[in-house]
Write a protein that holds these residues in place. Sequence first.
Motif, short mmCIF file in Angstrom:
data_model
loop_
_atom_site.label_atom_id
_atom_site.label_comp_id
_atom_site.label_asym_id
_atom_site.label_seq_id
_atom_site.Cartn_x
_atom_site.Cartn_y
_atom_site.Cartn_z
N LEU A 1 0.84 -1.18 0.00
CA LEU A 1 0.00 0.00 0.00
C LEU A 1 0.88 1.24 0.00
O LEU A 1 1.86 1.32 0.73
CB LEU A 1 -0.90 0.01 1.23
CG LEU A 1 -1.91 -1.14 1.33
CD1 LEU A 1 -2.73 -1.00 2.60
CD2 LEU A 1 -2.81 -1.17 0.11
N ARG A 2 0.54 2.21 -0.83
CA ARG A 2 1.29 3.45 -0.93
C ARG A 2 0.49 4.57 -0.30
O ARG A 2 0.05 5.49 -0.95
CB ARG A 2 1.58 3.77 -2.40
CG ARG A 2 2.32 2.66 -3.13
CD ARG A 2 3.80 2.65 -2.79
NE ARG A 2 4.49 1.56 -3.46
CZ ARG A 2 5.79 1.34 -3.34
NH1 ARG A 2 6.53 2.13 -2.59
NH2 ARG A 2 6.36 0.32 -3.95
N ASP A 3 0.22 4.46 0.98
CA ASP A 3 -0.51 5.43 1.78
C ASP A 3 -1.92 4.90 2.04
O ASP A 3 -2.19 4.36 3.10
CB ASP A 3 -0.54 6.82 1.12
CG ASP A 3 -1.34 7.83 1.93
OD1 ASP A 3 -1.86 7.44 2.99
OD2 ASP A 3 -1.43 8.99 1.51
N ALA A 4 -2.85 5.02 1.09
CA ALA A 4 -4.22 4.50 1.24
C ALA A 4 -4.88 4.98 2.52
O ALA A 4 -5.50 4.21 3.25
CB ALA A 4 -4.21 2.97 1.19
N GLY A 5 -4.74 6.26 2.81
CA GLY A 5 -5.39 6.84 3.98
C GLY A 5 -4.58 6.81 5.25
O GLY A 5 -5.02 7.33 6.29
N MET A 6 -3.40 6.22 5.22
CA MET A 6 -2.58 6.15 6.43
C MET A 6 -1.85 7.46 6.72
O MET A 6 -1.58 7.79 7.87
CB MET A 6 -1.56 5.02 6.31
CG MET A 6 -2.18 3.64 6.34
SD MET A 6 -0.96 2.32 6.11
CE MET A 6 -0.69 2.43 4.35
N MET B 1 -1.01 9.32 10.28
CA MET B 1 0.37 9.48 10.73
C MET B 1 0.67 10.94 11.04
O MET B 1 1.34 11.25 12.04
CB MET B 1 1.33 8.95 9.68
CG MET B 1 2.79 8.96 10.12
SD MET B 1 3.11 7.75 11.45
CE MET B 1 3.24 6.24 10.48
N ALA B 2 0.18 11.85 10.21
CA ALA B 2 0.40 13.27 10.45
C ALA B 2 -0.23 13.70 11.77
O ALA B 2 0.35 14.49 12.52
CB ALA B 2 -0.16 14.10 9.29
N ASP B 3 -1.42 13.18 12.08
CA ASP B 3 -2.07 13.52 13.35
C ASP B 3 -1.23 13.03 14.54
O ASP B 3 -1.07 13.74 15.54
CB ASP B 3 -3.45 12.88 13.43
CG ASP B 3 -4.48 13.60 12.57
OD1 ASP B 3 -4.20 14.73 12.13
OD2 ASP B 3 -5.56 13.02 12.33
N ILE C 1 4.38 8.68 2.85
CA ILE C 1 3.87 9.07 4.16
C ILE C 1 4.77 10.14 4.79
O ILE C 1 4.28 11.14 5.33
CB ILE C 1 3.75 7.84 5.08
CG1 ILE C 1 2.63 6.93 4.55
CG2 ILE C 1 3.46 8.26 6.51
CD1 ILE C 1 2.45 5.65 5.33
N GLY C 2 6.09 9.96 4.72
CA GLY C 2 7.00 10.95 5.28
C GLY C 2 6.85 12.32 4.65
O GLY C 2 6.87 13.36 5.33
N ALA C 3 6.66 12.35 3.32
CA ALA C 3 6.48 13.62 2.62
C ALA C 3 5.19 14.30 3.07
O ALA C 3 5.14 15.53 3.26
CB ALA C 3 6.47 13.40 1.12
N HIS C 4 4.14 13.51 3.24
CA HIS C 4 2.87 14.08 3.70
C HIS C 4 3.01 14.69 5.09
O HIS C 4 2.53 15.79 5.35
CB HIS C 4 1.79 12.99 3.72
CG HIS C 4 0.44 13.48 4.17
ND1 HIS C 4 -0.55 13.84 3.29
CD2 HIS C 4 -0.07 13.67 5.42
CE1 HIS C 4 -1.62 14.24 3.97
NE2 HIS C 4 -1.34 14.15 5.27
N VAL C 5 3.68 13.96 5.98
CA VAL C 5 3.89 14.45 7.34
C VAL C 5 4.71 15.74 7.33
O VAL C 5 4.38 16.72 8.02
CB VAL C 5 4.57 13.37 8.20
CG1 VAL C 5 5.02 13.95 9.55
CG2 VAL C 5 3.62 12.20 8.42
#
Length: 309
Positions: free
Chosen positions: A84-89, A93-95, A141-145
């Motif tokens: 999975l490449r994020d899919a809502g995670m 994770m940011a929260d 995920i890291g980029a989103h955070v």
Amino acid sequence: MRVVVHTDDADTWCQALARRLPDAEVVTSEAAGDAPADYLAVWKPPASLFEGQSRLKGIVNLGAGVDALLHNPGLPRGVPIVKLRDAGMAPLMADYVRFGVLYFQRDFDRYFAQQTHGTWREQPLIDKADWPIGVLGLGAIGAHVARALAEDGFPVHGWSRSAKSLDGVTCHHGEAGLSELLAGVRTLVTLLPDTDSTRGIVNAGTLSRLPEGATLINPGRGSLIDEAALLDALGPGDKEGRLRGALLDAFTEEPLPRDNPLWAHPRVRITPHMAAPTPVRDAADQVAELIRALDAGEDVETIDPGAGY
């Protein structure tokens, strides 16, 4: 097409995937018996699940971290693995990381310590602009955070093995870039994959390069942290060491053994690997798309077992 699902909430996953793959037989690993599968959708499966899989065309890892799967002694060679490449995670994770950053930046750790002694004392407020954050790992995920923290008003520095560019984030790469990042951040967030080069990356040397009073948040992989070095940097329970505190969600051994000294350390907060659970509704769409693409022979980004991601 036969899809076998193995995860803690396998029945829910089966129902979700059956709706998205109406022409497929979707069953749990318990219900599958000895009949082979065309595709496995798994999270931390036992080695026995791979026995007798004579027609396996692909494996979908039901999460972003593939280390447990790649270390599985029963994993067959030559079978494509996708994850999975994020899919809502990423928002979850940011929260989690936001909570950790604010916990230290707004001095909640010190207020909770004061409460145990009945101490009423306001701590001086430190502006977000004066609280630089380092994010190790700039995957999806890291980029989103990193972007989320930057949008919140924090100066954010990101690090990856190779050069990257993110709006609002100062990006570093390579060994020199890691040293530069470590020297200037008040909170270090670890979101790297588990690989030979990242294992134990937060060690005595890494921690010594952080400023005095820095904090650590690890919602990524337990293998990234040298626990003995972390405890040494935190110092004894009654006195702050070089490191002010840590929020930890992932550990080398899980569940974390009850005799692990991290449990009792007053400046460590522990959560049971819950920072970013996979949301079934969002993720099932992606899993179904991946299985369809694999079955159609389309180009899909697969995991490189040698690289570890």
